[in-house]
Design a protein around this motif. Structure first.
Motif, mmCIF file in Angstrom:
data_model
loop_
_atom_site.group_PDB
_atom_site.id
_atom_site.type_symbol
_atom_site.label_atom_id
_atom_site.label_comp_id
_atom_site.label_asym_id
_atom_site.label_seq_id
_atom_site.Cartn_x
_atom_site.Cartn_y
_atom_site.Cartn_z
ATOM 1 N N GLN A 30 0.845 -1.187 0.000
ATOM 2 C CA GLN A 30 0.000 0.000 0.000
ATOM 3 C C GLN A 30 0.887 1.246 0.000
ATOM 4 N N SER A 31 0.413 2.281 -0.637
ATOM 5 C CA SER A 31 1.197 3.515 -0.700
ATOM 6 C C SER A 31 1.137 4.249 0.640
ATOM 7 N N VAL A 32 2.104 5.124 0.830
ATOM 8 C CA VAL A 32 2.128 5.936 2.048
ATOM 9 C C VAL A 32 0.834 6.741 2.140
ATOM 10 N N ALA A 33 0.405 7.299 1.032
ATOM 11 C CA ALA A 33 -0.825 8.104 1.032
ATOM 12 C C ALA A 33 -2.037 7.266 1.439
ATOM 13 N N GLN A 34 -2.123 6.025 0.916
ATOM 14 C CA GLN A 34 -3.250 5.148 1.263
ATOM 15 C C GLN A 34 -3.255 4.815 2.751
ATOM 16 N N VAL A 35 -2.088 4.441 3.270
ATOM 17 C CA VAL A 35 -2.002 4.065 4.683
ATOM 18 C C VAL A 35 -2.275 5.272 5.572
ATOM 19 N N ALA A 36 -1.716 6.407 5.206
ATOM 20 C CA ALA A 36 -1.929 7.628 5.991
ATOM 21 C C ALA A 36 -3.416 7.959 6.082
ATOM 22 N N LYS A 37 -4.103 7.884 4.948
ATOM 23 C CA LYS A 37 -5.534 8.183 4.931
ATOM 24 C C LYS A 37 -6.314 7.146 5.737
ATOM 25 N N SER A 38 -5.961 5.876 5.568
ATOM 26 C CA SER A 38 -6.650 4.797 6.258
ATOM 27 C C SER A 38 -6.511 4.909 7.778
ATOM 28 N N LEU A 39 -5.319 5.293 8.230
ATOM 29 C CA LEU A 39 -5.056 5.350 9.676
ATOM 30 C C LEU A 39 -5.197 6.752 10.263
ATOM 31 N N ASN A 40 -5.510 7.706 9.400
ATOM 32 C CA ASN A 40 -5.683 9.091 9.830
ATOM 33 C C ASN A 40 -4.418 9.654 10.482
ATOM 34 N N VAL A 41 -3.294 9.454 9.790
ATOM 35 C CA VAL A 41 -2.017 10.033 10.217
ATOM 36 C C VAL A 41 -1.400 10.741 9.013
ATOM 37 N N SER A 42 -0.383 11.533 9.264
ATOM 38 C CA SER A 42 0.248 12.263 8.164
ATOM 39 C C SER A 42 1.222 11.380 7.391
ATOM 40 N N ASP A 43 1.413 11.737 6.128
ATOM 41 C CA ASP A 43 2.398 11.044 5.302
ATOM 42 C C ASP A 43 3.777 11.145 5.943
ATOM 43 N N GLN A 44 4.098 12.342 6.442
ATOM 44 C CA GLN A 44 5.417 12.572 7.038
ATOM 45 C C GLN A 44 5.649 11.656 8.235
ATOM 46 N N LEU A 45 4.626 11.451 9.042
ATOM 47 C CA LEU A 45 4.763 10.572 10.201
ATOM 48 C C LEU A 45 5.063 9.141 9.751
ATOM 49 N N LEU A 46 4.404 8.683 8.719
ATOM 50 C CA LEU A 46 4.668 7.338 8.198
ATOM 51 C C LEU A 46 6.088 7.226 7.664
ATOM 52 N N HIS A 47 6.544 8.265 6.966
ATOM 53 C CA HIS A 47 7.926 8.262 6.472
ATOM 54 C C HIS A 47 8.913 8.202 7.642
ATOM 55 N N THR A 48 8.612 8.917 8.714
ATOM 56 C CA THR A 48 9.468 8.907 9.906
ATOM 57 C C THR A 48 9.524 7.512 10.507
ATOM 58 N N TRP A 49 8.369 6.863 10.649
ATOM 59 C CA TRP A 49 8.327 5.510 11.205
ATOM 60 C C TRP A 49 9.070 4.535 10.307
ATOM 61 N N LYS A 50 8.883 4.668 8.997
ATOM 62 C CA LYS A 50 9.526 3.782 8.031
ATOM 63 C C LYS A 50 11.043 3.928 8.114
ATOM 64 N N HIS A 51 11.514 5.160 8.186
ATOM 65 C CA HIS A 51 12.951 5.423 8.282
ATOM 66 C C HIS A 51 13.524 4.865 9.588
ATOM 67 N N HIS A 53 12.359 2.438 11.384
ATOM 68 C CA HIS A 53 12.318 0.972 11.320
ATOM 69 C C HIS A 53 13.488 0.444 10.494
ATOM 70 N N LYS A 54 13.745 1.080 9.368
ATOM 71 C CA LYS A 54 14.863 0.678 8.510
ATOM 72 C C LYS A 54 16.185 0.825 9.256
ATOM 73 N N LYS A 55 16.328 1.905 9.984
ATOM 74 C CA LYS A 55 17.544 2.145 10.757
ATOM 75 C C LYS A 55 17.717 1.075 11.836
ATOM 76 N N GLN A 56 16.630 0.689 12.488
ATOM 77 C CA GLN A 56 16.673 -0.341 13.525
ATOM 78 C C GLN A 56 17.075 -1.691 12.936
ATOM 79 N N ILE A 57 16.541 -2.022 11.774
ATOM 80 C CA ILE A 57 16.879 -3.283 11.098
ATOM 81 C C ILE A 57 18.368 -3.300 10.751
ATOM 82 N N GLN A 58 18.873 -2.179 10.233
ATOM 83 C CA GLN A 58 20.293 -2.088 9.889
ATOM 84 C C GLN A 58 21.162 -2.232 11.131
ATOM 85 N N LYS A 59 20.736 -1.645 12.229
ATOM 86 C CA LYS A 59 21.486 -1.729 13.483
ATOM 87 C C LYS A 59 21.531 -3.172 13.973
ATOM 88 N N GLN A 60 20.405 -3.874 13.894
ATOM 89 C CA GLN A 60 20.357 -5.268 14.327
ATOM 90 C C GLN A 60 21.265 -6.136 13.462
#
Length: 90
Positions: A30-51, A53-60
């Protein structure tokens, strides 16, 4: 009337399960826009969470590599100590 010292909007708090669900939706394509609309959060917040999460995976992954290297070096040191002890006794 709102106090000038207090914000008029409250910041929503999101638990780990909510964030994990958002990331799962993104992982499923699903696109960031779709998820943001579905969950009633901002696109930027989703990008922050995604980033984050990616950083945490790399650290692990990095930690796993460091642990493996540490074990390899411990084994190498043990072999060197054993060889030194054998040479001392000879």
């Amino acid at each position: 009337m709102a106090s000038p010292n207090k914000p008029t909007t409250s910041q929503r708090k999101f638990d780990k399960a909510f964030k994990a669900e958002a990331l799962r939706m993104l992982d499923e394509g699903q696109s960031v826009a779709q998820v943001a609309k579905s969950l009633n959060v901002s696109d930027q917040l989703l990008h922050t969470w995604k980033h984050a999460h990616k950083k945490q995976i790399q650290k692990q992954a990095s930690n796993g590599e460091l642990l493996a290297e540490n074990e390899r070096l411990k084994a190498q040191l043990k072999r060197a100590e054993m060889e030194r002890d054998i040479l001392k006794k000879a």
